[in-house]
Scaffold this motif. Structure first.
Motif, PDB file in Angstrom:
ATOM      1  N   VAL A  49     107.132  68.671  77.637  1.00 58.84           N
ATOM      2  CA  VAL A  49     106.535  67.836  78.673  1.00 58.84           C
ATOM      3  C   VAL A  49     106.582  68.625  79.968  1.00 58.84           C
ATOM      4  O   VAL A  49     107.645  69.135  80.346  1.00 58.84           O
ATOM      5  CB  VAL A  49     107.324  66.527  78.857  1.00 58.84           C
ATOM      6  CG1 VAL A  49     106.876  65.797  80.110  1.00 58.84           C
ATOM      7  CG2 VAL A  49     107.194  65.648  77.625  1.00 58.84           C
ATOM      8  N   ARG A  71     103.039  67.067  95.686  1.00 57.82           N
ATOM      9  CA  ARG A  71     102.779  65.686  95.286  1.00 57.82           C
ATOM     10  C   ARG A  71     102.793  65.604  93.756  1.00 57.82           C
ATOM     11  O   ARG A  71     102.057  66.345  93.097  1.00 57.82           O
ATOM     12  CB  ARG A  71     101.403  65.280  95.801  1.00 57.82           C
ATOM     13  CG  ARG A  71     101.051  63.840  95.603  1.00 57.82           C
ATOM     14  CD  ARG A  71      99.739  63.511  96.288  1.00 57.82           C
ATOM     15  NE  ARG A  71      98.618  63.965  95.487  1.00 57.82           N
ATOM     16  CZ  ARG A  71      97.347  63.808  95.819  1.00 57.82           C
ATOM     17  NH1 ARG A  71      97.042  63.257  96.990  1.00 57.82           N
ATOM     18  NH2 ARG A  71      96.377  64.226  95.049  1.00 57.82           N
ATOM     19  N   PRO A  72     103.634  64.723  93.195  1.00 59.29           N
ATOM     20  CA  PRO A  72     103.602  64.563  91.737  1.00 59.29           C
ATOM     21  C   PRO A  72     102.264  63.960  91.330  1.00 59.29           C
ATOM     22  O   PRO A  72     101.784  63.023  91.966  1.00 59.29           O
ATOM     23  CB  PRO A  72     104.753  63.596  91.452  1.00 59.29           C
ATOM     24  CG  PRO A  72     105.003  62.880  92.735  1.00 59.29           C
ATOM     25  CD  PRO A  72     104.581  63.799  93.848  1.00 59.29           C
ATOM     26  N   GLY A  80     101.295  63.777  87.687  1.00 57.24           N
ATOM     27  CA  GLY A  80     101.209  63.398  86.284  1.00 57.24           C
ATOM     28  C   GLY A  80     102.108  64.244  85.413  1.00 57.24           C
ATOM     29  O   GLY A  80     103.079  64.867  85.877  1.00 57.24           O
ATOM     30  N   ALA A  81     101.787  64.266  84.153  1.00 55.43           N
ATOM     31  CA  ALA A  81     102.545  65.051  83.176  1.00 55.43           C
ATOM     32  C   ALA A  81     101.606  65.391  82.029  1.00 55.43           C
ATOM     33  O   ALA A  81     100.741  64.598  81.679  1.00 55.43           O
ATOM     34  CB  ALA A  81     103.739  64.254  82.655  1.00 55.43           C
ATOM     35  N   PHE A 131     102.556  69.041  89.592  1.00 53.90           N
ATOM     36  CA  PHE A 131     102.522  68.794  91.035  1.00 53.90           C
ATOM     37  C   PHE A 131     101.351  69.561  91.640  1.00 53.90           C
ATOM     38  O   PHE A 131     101.002  70.643  91.161  1.00 53.90           O
ATOM     39  CB  PHE A 131     103.821  69.291  91.698  1.00 53.90           C
ATOM     40  CG  PHE A 131     105.048  68.527  91.282  1.00 53.90           C
ATOM     41  CD1 PHE A 131     105.559  67.525  92.088  1.00 53.90           C
ATOM     42  CD2 PHE A 131     105.683  68.803  90.073  1.00 53.90           C
ATOM     43  CE1 PHE A 131     106.683  66.810  91.700  1.00 53.90           C
ATOM     44  CE2 PHE A 131     106.813  68.087  89.677  1.00 53.90           C
ATOM     45  CZ  PHE A 131     107.312  67.088  90.500  1.00 53.90           C
ATOM     46  N   ILE A 145     114.243  66.780  88.217  1.00 54.95           N
ATOM     47  CA  ILE A 145     112.904  67.343  88.335  1.00 54.95           C
ATOM     48  C   ILE A 145     112.685  67.898  89.737  1.00 54.95           C
ATOM     49  O   ILE A 145     112.178  69.010  89.917  1.00 54.95           O
ATOM     50  CB  ILE A 145     111.859  66.255  87.980  1.00 54.95           C
ATOM     51  CG1 ILE A 145     111.953  65.936  86.482  1.00 54.95           C
ATOM     52  CG2 ILE A 145     110.443  66.686  88.372  1.00 54.95           C
ATOM     53  CD1 ILE A 145     111.190  64.705  86.063  1.00 54.95           C
ATOM     54  N   TRP A 146     113.071  67.129  90.737  1.00 52.98           N
ATOM     55  CA  TRP A 146     112.828  67.566  92.112  1.00 52.98           C
ATOM     56  C   TRP A 146     113.675  68.784  92.463  1.00 52.98           C
ATOM     57  O   TRP A 146     113.202  69.719  93.136  1.00 52.98           O
ATOM     58  CB  TRP A 146     113.072  66.410  93.094  1.00 52.98           C
ATOM     59  CG  TRP A 146     112.551  66.731  94.457  1.00 52.98           C
ATOM     60  CD1 TRP A 146     113.278  67.049  95.562  1.00 52.98           C
ATOM     61  CD2 TRP A 146     111.160  66.842  94.841  1.00 52.98           C
ATOM     62  NE1 TRP A 146     112.450  67.333  96.613  1.00 52.98           N
ATOM     63  CE2 TRP A 146     111.139  67.211  96.206  1.00 52.98           C
ATOM     64  CE3 TRP A 146     109.953  66.656  94.180  1.00 52.98           C
ATOM     65  CZ2 TRP A 146     109.945  67.401  96.912  1.00 52.98           C
ATOM     66  CZ3 TRP A 146     108.769  66.840  94.873  1.00 52.98           C
ATOM     67  CH2 TRP A 146     108.771  67.210  96.220  1.00 52.98           C
ATOM     68  N   TYR A 164     105.944  68.317  83.956  1.00 51.59           N
ATOM     69  CA  TYR A 164     105.688  67.467  85.116  1.00 51.59           C
ATOM     70  C   TYR A 164     104.866  68.291  86.100  1.00 51.59           C
ATOM     71  O   TYR A 164     105.277  69.379  86.498  1.00 51.59           O
ATOM     72  CB  TYR A 164     107.003  67.015  85.746  1.00 51.59           C
ATOM     73  CG  TYR A 164     107.828  66.151  84.821  1.00 51.59           C
ATOM     74  CD1 TYR A 164     107.651  64.778  84.784  1.00 51.59           C
ATOM     75  CD2 TYR A 164     108.752  66.719  83.939  1.00 51.59           C
ATOM     76  CE1 TYR A 164     108.379  63.981  83.911  1.00 51.59           C
ATOM     77  CE2 TYR A 164     109.494  65.933  83.064  1.00 51.59           C
ATOM     78  CZ  TYR A 164     109.296  64.569  83.060  1.00 51.59           C
ATOM     79  OH  TYR A 164     110.024  63.791  82.181  1.00 51.59           O
TER      80      TYR A 164
END
Lengths: 282, 282
Positions: free
Chosen positions: B205, B186-187, B189-190, B209, B163-164, B207
């Motif tokens: 889904v 900053r993460p 949620g999803a 930020f 993901i990153w 993700y």
């Protein structure tokens, strides 16, 4: 122990064990067969069938329904079935945002499995790794979850207060937060769950708020509901929620939602997607 | 038009119109009867029954499954059934976080109704009423949603990037955001949804930020995917999402989630609870 355990503590509901409680065919709650048997004795108010409990159709207006059901609830209170009468009316409807079809005493809400709602406030100071969160410990004489950890401010929303009025009222009563400081509260979402507790069903929507408090603010409780406040590093809050059930069942979900929105719990967490989804379970 | 309309645009899925696609009895996707009929011609790879499409049980390892399915997908590409080959492999599993049971070409993901995932970044400057958000307009030659509005950075996550890594790669390619600035992301949620689109099912889904960008930062696109960037007052972003479908279907949900978390859309909004829940629909 994991964040997902906290979610699972809020998903203990098997509808097969309940009868739907209906008003004009709209399902507004869930009652046990045991309660249904007691309600059958009040045939002018509750019509109990094999598959459902219905409010008598002769009760057409919300006011008439409220008065009739109140009479039954007071009788059930005499019988020791409804405990801890609060003298607070909660709305009953098929959706938590719909206009109420009747109002019932708060103490009866879990017994009838009708929607409850409340406000929960995450109070914090600092940012990033320096963030700390105010945590309250519930008094040992609270009827629900005595001694458990709680948000700095949380409270149920009765029918005669708006969400914002509830926030202001509870901020003052629970933590001596002035209206000026409470005005800093930012709405950040809502969580929902349905779960069996000892007193019945908790089928709730919690409107969540974040409030970044001044560094020199110290909460103090004035209504006897909180015995102590702690200002914990966010890492301690996180470990406590992850590894213990010290937080009250629904307060744990509010903390987890905060940790996710602020990036402290992220995609590197096992079960992340199930936890995110589980905050909106009902 | 309302925020709830944007949610409904991401809930158009009727499982009765699809056959489950299974690997060893685990449902990993959904295919149309038309595709199932084509897959029946590849009986060494797909076993098509009346009620499901199953991967041949002789294909035991993810590598064997990937190779066999790739052969079929290339044939389907020749037939014009799979379009827009990307040469990117996406994981296939019964849960978006589970280890992949096989990998398939990205262009085939909507046809097979397997999970997709991606990262979406809300880029903003300023706070409160002064907040502005960077909005991208998708190029007119994009195969999906040409000309629609998008986040400053968004992109699909293939099997060979974390993901990153996806966040860093897309930040650089789409908006020339350096790794140093991307590290501010900053993460938060999803979100998830399942919806029918012209190319098949989007069962995703995302993700999400947030990145608070320096006031003097100006994004510039280097991969041809975004034709223009705008820095809009948050009120304009909000009105655009509420009153139009100018944002790409899933980007609208990411914006709504941002508006809720930052308090711009709150409990005073009609359908608030349904909107909050609808961001985690699948």
């Amino acid at each position: 122990m994991s964040f997902l355990d906290r979610i699972h503590a809020c998903t203990a509901f098997n509808p097969d064990r309940y009868l739907p409680f209906q008003i004009d065919d709209a399902v507004v709650g869930f009652v046990t067969p045991e309660l249904a048997a007691r309600l059958a004795a009040f045939a002018d108010v509750f019509v109990v069938n094999a598959g459902s409990v219905n409010l008598a159709t002769a009760l057409i207006t919300p006011a008439a329904r409220t008065a009739a059901v109140d009479r039954v609830l007071r009788a059930l209170s005499q019988q020791g079935v409804v405990n801890g009468w609060r003298d607070e009316l909660y709305p009953v409807a098929a959706h938590p945002s719909a206009p109420p079809l009747l109002l019932i005493e708060r103490a009866a809400v879990p017994l009838f499995g009708t929607y409850g709602s409340g406000i929960h406030v995450n109070g914090f100071v600092g940012r990033g790794a320096d963030m700390r969160m105010w945590v309250g410990r519930r008094s040992l004489d609270k009827p629900t979850a005595p001694g458990k950890l709680d948000q700095i401010v949380a409270g149920g929303k009765s029918a005669d207060h708006t969400i914002w009025e509830t926030l202001l009222k509870e901020s003052e009563e629970e933590a001596s937060i002035s209206p000026e400081i409470a005005a800093l509260a930012r709405p950040v979402g809502a969580i929902s769950y349905c779960t069996e507790r000892s007193k019945g069903l908790r089928r709730d929507v919690l409107y969540t708020f974040d409030i970044e408090l001044p560094e020199d603010f110290v909460p103090s409780n004035s209504d006897g509901e909180i015995s102590e406040f702690y200002l914990w590093p966010i890492s301690r809050v996180m470990e406590t929620v992850r590894n213990t059930d010290d937080f009250k069942f629904n307060c744990a979900l509010v903390v987890i939602d905060f940790l996710i929105r602020h990036g402290f719990v992220n995609h590197s967490e096992p079960d992340y997607l199930d936890v995110v989804k589980g905050l909106h379970g009902f």
